[in-house]
Design a protein around this motif. Structure first.
Motif, PDB file in Angstrom:
ATOM      1  N   THR A   1       0.210  -1.679 -11.930  1.00 51.00           N
ATOM      2  CA  THR A   1      -0.703  -2.811 -12.115  1.00 51.00           C
ATOM      3  C   THR A   1      -0.300  -3.986 -11.237  1.00 51.00           C
ATOM      4  OG1 THR A   1      -1.172  -2.095 -14.370  1.00 51.00           O
ATOM      5  CG2 THR A   1      -1.715  -4.375 -13.820  1.00 51.00           C
ATOM      6  N   ALA A   2       0.985  -4.291 -11.204  1.00 49.36           N
ATOM      7  CA  ALA A   2       1.470  -5.400 -10.371  1.00 49.36           C
ATOM      8  C   ALA A   2       1.218  -5.124  -8.889  1.00 49.36           C
ATOM      9  CB  ALA A   2       2.950  -5.644 -10.624  1.00 49.36           C
ATOM     10  N   LEU A   3       1.424  -3.887  -8.479  1.00 47.70           N
ATOM     11  CA  LEU A   3       1.188  -3.536  -7.073  1.00 47.70           C
ATOM     12  C   LEU A   3      -0.293  -3.642  -6.723  1.00 47.70           C
ATOM     13  CD1 LEU A   3       3.585  -0.476  -6.673  1.00 47.70           C
ATOM     14  CD2 LEU A   3       3.805  -2.712  -5.564  1.00 47.70           C
ATOM     15  N   ARG A   4      -1.158  -3.194  -7.624  1.00 43.67           N
ATOM     16  CA  ARG A   4      -2.602  -3.293  -7.364  1.00 43.67           C
ATOM     17  C   ARG A   4      -3.043  -4.747  -7.277  1.00 43.67           C
ATOM     18  NH1 ARG A   4      -4.978   1.409 -11.336  1.00 43.67           N
ATOM     19  NH2 ARG A   4      -4.399   3.147  -9.995  1.00 43.67           N
ATOM     20  N   ARG A   5      -2.522  -5.580  -8.164  1.00 40.90           N
ATOM     21  CA  ARG A   5      -2.851  -7.021  -8.110  1.00 40.90           C
ATOM     22  C   ARG A   5      -2.378  -7.628  -6.799  1.00 40.90           C
ATOM     23  NH1 ARG A   5      -0.958  -8.090 -14.090  1.00 40.90           N
ATOM     24  NH2 ARG A   5      -2.889  -7.599 -15.172  1.00 40.90           N
ATOM     25  N   ARG A   6      -1.160  -7.269  -6.408  1.00 44.61           N
ATOM     26  CA  ARG A   6      -0.601  -7.785  -5.147  1.00 44.61           C
ATOM     27  C   ARG A   6      -1.475  -7.357  -3.971  1.00 44.61           C
ATOM     28  NH1 ARG A   6       1.952 -11.313  -2.181  1.00 44.61           N
ATOM     29  NH2 ARG A   6       3.465 -10.502  -0.739  1.00 44.61           N
ATOM     30  N   LEU A   7      -1.895  -6.093  -3.971  1.00 52.85           N
ATOM     31  CA  LEU A   7      -2.745  -5.598  -2.896  1.00 52.85           C
ATOM     32  C   LEU A   7      -4.080  -6.344  -2.854  1.00 52.85           C
ATOM     33  CD1 LEU A   7      -2.467  -3.411  -0.714  1.00 52.85           C
ATOM     34  CD2 LEU A   7      -3.730  -1.890  -2.222  1.00 52.85           C
ATOM     35  N   LEU A   8      -4.657  -6.597  -4.016  1.00 50.81           N
ATOM     36  CA  LEU A   8      -5.920  -7.356  -4.066  1.00 50.81           C
ATOM     37  C   LEU A   8      -5.729  -8.785  -3.579  1.00 50.81           C
ATOM     38  CD1 LEU A   8      -7.445  -6.106  -7.413  1.00 50.81           C
ATOM     39  CD2 LEU A   8      -8.394  -5.807  -5.127  1.00 50.81           C
TER      40      LEU A   8
ATOM     41  N   TYR B   1       0.838  -1.204   0.000  1.00 52.99           N
ATOM     42  CA  TYR B   1       0.000   0.000   0.000  1.00 52.99           C
ATOM     43  C   TYR B   1       0.876   1.259   0.000  1.00 52.99           C
ATOM     44  CZ  TYR B   1      -3.755   3.201   1.147  1.00 52.99           C
ATOM     45  OH  TYR B   1      -4.656   4.233   1.109  1.00 52.99           O
ATOM     46  N   ARG B   2       1.934   1.229   0.804  1.00 54.40           N
ATOM     47  CA  ARG B   2       2.836   2.375   0.876  1.00 54.40           C
ATOM     48  C   ARG B   2       3.534   2.598  -0.471  1.00 54.40           C
ATOM     49  NH1 ARG B   2       4.553   1.494   5.333  1.00 54.40           N
ATOM     50  NH2 ARG B   2       6.214   0.034   4.925  1.00 54.40           N
ATOM     51  N   GLN B   3       3.908   1.514  -1.148  1.00 58.40           N
ATOM     52  CA  GLN B   3       4.527   1.646  -2.472  1.00 58.40           C
ATOM     53  C   GLN B   3       3.560   2.284  -3.464  1.00 58.40           C
ATOM     54  OE1 GLN B   3       5.770  -2.285  -3.526  1.00 58.40           O
ATOM     55  NE2 GLN B   3       7.567  -2.247  -2.210  1.00 58.40           N
ATOM     56  N   LEU B   4       2.300   1.885  -3.396  1.00 56.70           N
ATOM     57  CA  LEU B   4       1.293   2.465  -4.290  1.00 56.70           C
ATOM     58  C   LEU B   4       1.034   3.932  -3.976  1.00 56.70           C
ATOM     59  CD1 LEU B   4      -1.519  -0.170  -4.835  1.00 56.70           C
ATOM     60  CD2 LEU B   4      -0.339   1.128  -6.599  1.00 56.70           C
ATOM     61  N   ALA B   5       1.146   4.301  -2.719  1.00 55.73           N
ATOM     62  CA  ALA B   5       0.856   5.670  -2.299  1.00 55.73           C
ATOM     63  C   ALA B   5       2.010   6.630  -2.581  1.00 55.73           C
ATOM     64  CB  ALA B   5       0.525   5.700  -0.810  1.00 55.73           C
TER      65      ALA B   5
END
Length: 79
Positions: A32-39, A20-24
């Motif tokens: 896209t990879a970070l969002r998939r990982r978060l999901l 989440y911190r990486q996405l923020a």
């Protein structure tokens, strides 16, 4: 109160916080990879078998997030 959180559940919560911190961050890479990982982590956390046990109360969910955050802060200071 302390809860008997399984190690994999705590690790997944810490991974969720880090992702989440990486996405923020400003201009994150590999969005896209970070969002998939978060999901994936969100689903793992939500459906973990621990929540079907007596200690798996809504209060325990809050405590899990607090525990992971505290562990992450200690790790950051130690590095």
């Amino acid at each position: 109160m302390t809860y008997p959180f399984p190690d994999d559940l705590v690790r997944a919560q810490r991974d969720w916080l880090a992702t989440y911190r990486q996405l923020a961050a400003p201009r994150p890479r590999h969005i896209t990879a970070l969002r998939r990982r978060l999901l994936d982590l969100s689903a793992y956390l939500l459906w973990h078998p621990f929540w079907s046990t007596p200690p798996g109360t809504p209060t325990a969910r809050v405590e899990l997030r607090r525990l992971a955050h505290r562990q992450e802060q200690r790790g950051t200071r130690a590095a």
